[in-house]
Each structure stands twice: as structure tokens, then as C-alpha cells.
Design a protein around this motif. Structure first.
Motif, short mmCIF file in Angstrom:
data_model
loop_
_atom_site.label_atom_id
_atom_site.label_comp_id
_atom_site.label_asym_id
_atom_site.label_seq_id
_atom_site.Cartn_x
_atom_site.Cartn_y
_atom_site.Cartn_z
N ALA A 195 4.53 1.67 4.33
CA ALA A 195 3.68 2.38 5.09
C ALA A 195 4.00 2.10 6.55
O ALA A 195 3.14 1.66 7.45
CB ALA A 195 2.32 2.02 4.87
N ARG A 252 8.80 6.45 1.04
CA ARG A 252 9.57 5.73 -0.07
C ARG A 252 10.95 6.25 -0.17
O ARG A 252 11.79 5.19 -0.45
CB ARG A 252 8.91 5.90 -1.72
CG ARG A 252 9.50 5.21 -2.42
CD ARG A 252 8.95 5.61 -4.02
NE ARG A 252 9.80 7.13 -4.11
CZ ARG A 252 9.53 7.94 -5.30
NH1 ARG A 252 9.01 7.17 -6.35
NH2 ARG A 252 9.99 8.80 -5.66
N TYR A 296 3.48 9.72 1.61
CA TYR A 296 4.23 8.44 1.15
C TYR A 296 5.21 8.65 0.71
O TYR A 296 6.36 7.93 0.54
CB TYR A 296 2.96 7.56 0.79
CG TYR A 296 2.17 6.91 1.78
CD1 TYR A 296 2.89 6.07 2.60
CD2 TYR A 296 0.97 6.91 1.78
CE1 TYR A 296 2.27 5.65 3.58
CE2 TYR A 296 0.14 6.55 2.87
CZ TYR A 296 0.76 5.60 3.68
OH TYR A 296 -0.18 5.02 4.62
N TYR A 304 1.89 2.08 -1.35
CA TYR A 304 2.86 2.00 -0.48
C TYR A 304 3.69 0.83 -0.40
O TYR A 304 4.21 0.31 0.50
CB TYR A 304 2.36 2.52 0.89
CG TYR A 304 1.11 1.84 1.39
CD1 TYR A 304 0.99 0.28 1.13
CD2 TYR A 304 -0.02 2.61 1.98
CE1 TYR A 304 -0.06 -0.10 2.08
CE2 TYR A 304 -1.12 2.17 2.55
CZ TYR A 304 -1.13 0.80 2.52
OH TYR A 304 -2.42 0.00 3.20
#
Length: 379
Positions: free
Chosen positions: A363, A292, A288, A313
Motif C-alpha cells: 500500500a 500488487r 490495489y 495489501y
């Protein structure tokens, strides 16, 4: 005639914005669910469990194999032993775990401290039990708790403090010092703690999750709630769990057995097998963080002010240089006029305090993120 127990409660902002996104064909960066599939291996394990006959009720507390794997996880990550047969319960998602914990211990007239912005299931659950909500507003942009202020909010009626780290919607993390101060207050005032840790495996930049399980005196008075859906990209399966010391879990299960009883058995069997390999959750932060960083990089030329999320997320975007609108109006206009859906954050704050911030969910696959960012850069 019906007298509503939640007269001020309306449809959740997540449902509202997702419906608005659907109506206007918008890129949906609002509700917190992945737009990519769960691991095919895990899906195959569910199918195998069904074919192997695990299609009837699971034990009330949860499948024995899954309870053991959760216990192993807490020992591995936090050096805390939770007994599989008396200190863990599988729930129909983390929201049910949160509701059940509150229901089990909060009585009419008792006070529950929550940190706002707060996930929207906390307050209604407290109200349904006749409890009183005591908000402590976290201040943008850091969203760090002021423990002196928390201490002043505690009265003889205070029963519980609810904490959430990594924090939704801000992406803030509670530090070790934060948890030690929470522990000291809880012990001094004999409080129960509910620690919402659904994003425990989504933490960035080398930080460490400071679970309540790490702190011996704190863990002895804490319900910890967690989510498999957030961890393994299958929010629609609605499977989570709660861990707590035996005395608290006994009360938890008294409620759980009558509002859920037991949770999807084949999914539990599949998760028990899947969790035998810790890499399935230990690699999540890296996975994740790449998303980002990709999303923030795509927005590098935009006019939003961005403090990178430290966990979850979700990413907050400050639009104060773009518009003077309140955040609800801004989010609605983004969806209707620009076809990108986000979440206004004032709805989670005490007195709807507006910091001119919207929450986006990263996400998503890179195509979705790139498309959403391209629109946001035009503002």
C-alpha cells in the motif's frame, strides 16, 4: 506491586520494525499503512463537518447518517439487512471492535479458536478476559483451513471462533465452502463467531468476498468487524465499526459505552457523505491489484518464491533460497544492512513456527515499491 495481566506480551512487531526502519533510514514496507494521501474530497468533508459544528459527542452507537450508510452497504453487497438503530456500532478502529466483541462474550476459562498466523491483537484480548487460546495453525504456502482439525479442537468449553478473510498476513481468502463449514460447526456447537473483515474491499483476480453476512445461519451468531482506515487510506483516523444481530450488539454496546463511549464525530459525518457513492469502495480491489502486480513484476528477477496475494495489501515473500536464518533475524538484517523493513511472519504463528517468509506491505506509491524491490533484488 503490580502483577501483569499480560506478562509475556512485548511491544508489537509492527512498532519494533517501524522504529528499526526509522533508526536505519530504511524503506518501510513493514507496517500496514499507505504512504499516499486519502481522497482530498473526504478530507474536505471532515473540515466542513467541523465548521458545521459537529465537534461534540456523537451518539454512543454512532452518527445516525453513517449507521444508515453502513446498513445500505451490507444490503447492496451481501443482501443482508442490519438495522441501523440496533445492529451497528461505530468504533475507534477495528482493533477496538475486536477487543470489545471478545470482552462482551468471553468468560474466564472459556476457549477461543484462532487461526494462526493471526493478527496480534486477538490473543492478548482473549487472555485479558481469562479465556484460553486454542490455535489452529494454517500451513504454508496455501494457508487454507483444515476444518476436520478445527472440529477436533472444539470442546464443551469452546465459546468463539475468530476468522479473518482476506487473511493477514498470508493474503488467503476463505471460500464459500470454508464459510459453509464454519457455519455448520458454529450452529452444531452453538458457537459465537468473530469475523475480522477489515480488508473486505481489497480482493484480487475476480474473486468475491465471502462475508459472514452472506450466510443466514452464520450471520445470526457473528460479530463482523471492519475498518474505514484500511478502506479509505486514513489509518490514523482510527474509525471502524462492528455489525452483529441485536442480541450480540446489545452486549457489545454495554462494553463499548464504557471503554470508548463514542467516536470522532466530524469524521463520522464526513464518512456518511462519502459512502453515498459506492464507487469509493467498489474500486479499491482494482486500485490495489495494480500495486500488487507492479510490485511482483519489479521482483520478477529476485530469488524470493512468491505466491501472489489473493487479498489485503500484503504480500508474502519466501526467502528460503536466500538464507537459512530464522525470519526474525533475516528481517532485522534486511533493515539494518540493506535498509528495507519488512515483517517476519513467525511471530503470528503457533509456537513461532518459521516458514522462512516475510510480509511486505504494497500500500505504497510506485516510487517506494520500486525502491524497495530494487533492494530486495540484490539479495
Amino acid at each position: 506491586m503490580i502483577t501483569s495481566k499480560l506478562p509475556q506480551t512485548e511491544t508489537s512487531i509492527f512498532s519494533v520494525m517501524s522504529q528499526l526502519a526509522k533508526e536505519h533510514g530504511a524503506v518501510n514496507l513493514s507496517q500496514g499503512f499507505p504512504d499516499f494521501e486519502s481522497d482530498p474530497y473526504l478530507i474536505e468533508l471532515v473540515s466542513h463537518a467541523m465548521k458545521d459544528g459537529y465537534n461534540q459527542y456523537a451518539p454512543m452507537a454512532g452518527d445516525t447518517d453513517l449507521l444508515k450508510e453502513i446498513s445500505k452497504k451490507y444490503q447492496l453487497l451481501y443482501k443482508k439487512a442490519y438495522a441501523p438503530n440496533s445492529e451497528i456500532t461505530i468504533t475507534a478502529g477495528a482493533t477496538q471492535a475486536i477487543f470489545t466483541a471478545i470482552t462482551a462474550v468471553v468468560n474466564k476459562g472459556e476457549e477461543v479458536i484462532i487461526f494462526t498466523p493471526a493478527y496480534d491483537c486477538y490473543a492478548p484480548s482473549i487472555k485479558l478476559m481469562g479465556g484460553n487460546i486454542v490455535p489452529v495453525q494454517l500451513q504454508a504456502p496455501a494457508y487454507k483451513p483444515d476444518w476436520n482439525l478445527v472440529a477436533k479442537k472444539i470442546t464443551e468449553r469452546t465459546k468463539m471462533i475468530i476468522v479473518n478473510s482476506p487473511h493477514n498476513p498470508s493474503g488467503m481468502l476463505f471460500s464459500e465452502d470454508d464459510m459453509l463449514q464454519l457455519e455448520a460447526l458454529a450452529v452444531r456447537h452453538d458457537l459465537i463467531v468473530l469475523s475480522d473483515e477489515v480488508y473486505e474491499h481489497i480482493i484480487f483476480d475476480g474473486n468475491i468476498h465471502q462475508s459472514a453476512a452472506r450466510f443466514p445461519k452464520l450471520s445470526q451468531r457473528t460479530f463482523i468487524t471492519a475498518s474505514f482506515g484500511k478502506t479509505f487510506h486514513n489509518t490514523g483516523w482510527k474509525v471502524g465499526y462492528c455489525v452483529a444481530p441485536q442480541a450480540l450488539m446489545r452486549e457489545f454496546q454495554k462494553v463499548h459505552q464504557f471503554n470508548v463511549f463514542s467516536v470522532n464525530h466530524p469524521v463520522q459525518k464526513a464518512l456518511a457523505t462519502y459512502m453515498k457513492d459506492p464507487d469509493h469502495y467498489l474500486g479499491l480491489s482494482s486500485f490495489y491489484q495494480k500495486k500488487r502486480d507492479f510490485f511482483i513484476n519489479e521482483l520478477k528477477d529476485a530469488r524470493f518464491k512468491i505466491v501472489p496475494s489473493h487479498g489485503t495489501y500484503f504480500q508474502l515473500l519466501d526467502f528460503s533460497k536466500i538464507s537459512t536464518e530464522n525470519d526474525v533475524a533475516f528481517a532485522e538484517r534486511l533493515t539494518k544492512q540493506y535498509q528495507v523493513a519488512t515483517i517476519p511472519t513467525s511471530v503470528f504463528n503457533a509456537n513461532n513456527e518459521d516458514y522462512k517468509q516475510i510480509r511486505v506491505c504494497f500500500a505504497k506509491n510506485e516510487t517506494t515499491l520500486k525502491k524497495g524491490a530494487a533492494i530486495l533484488k540484490t539479495l
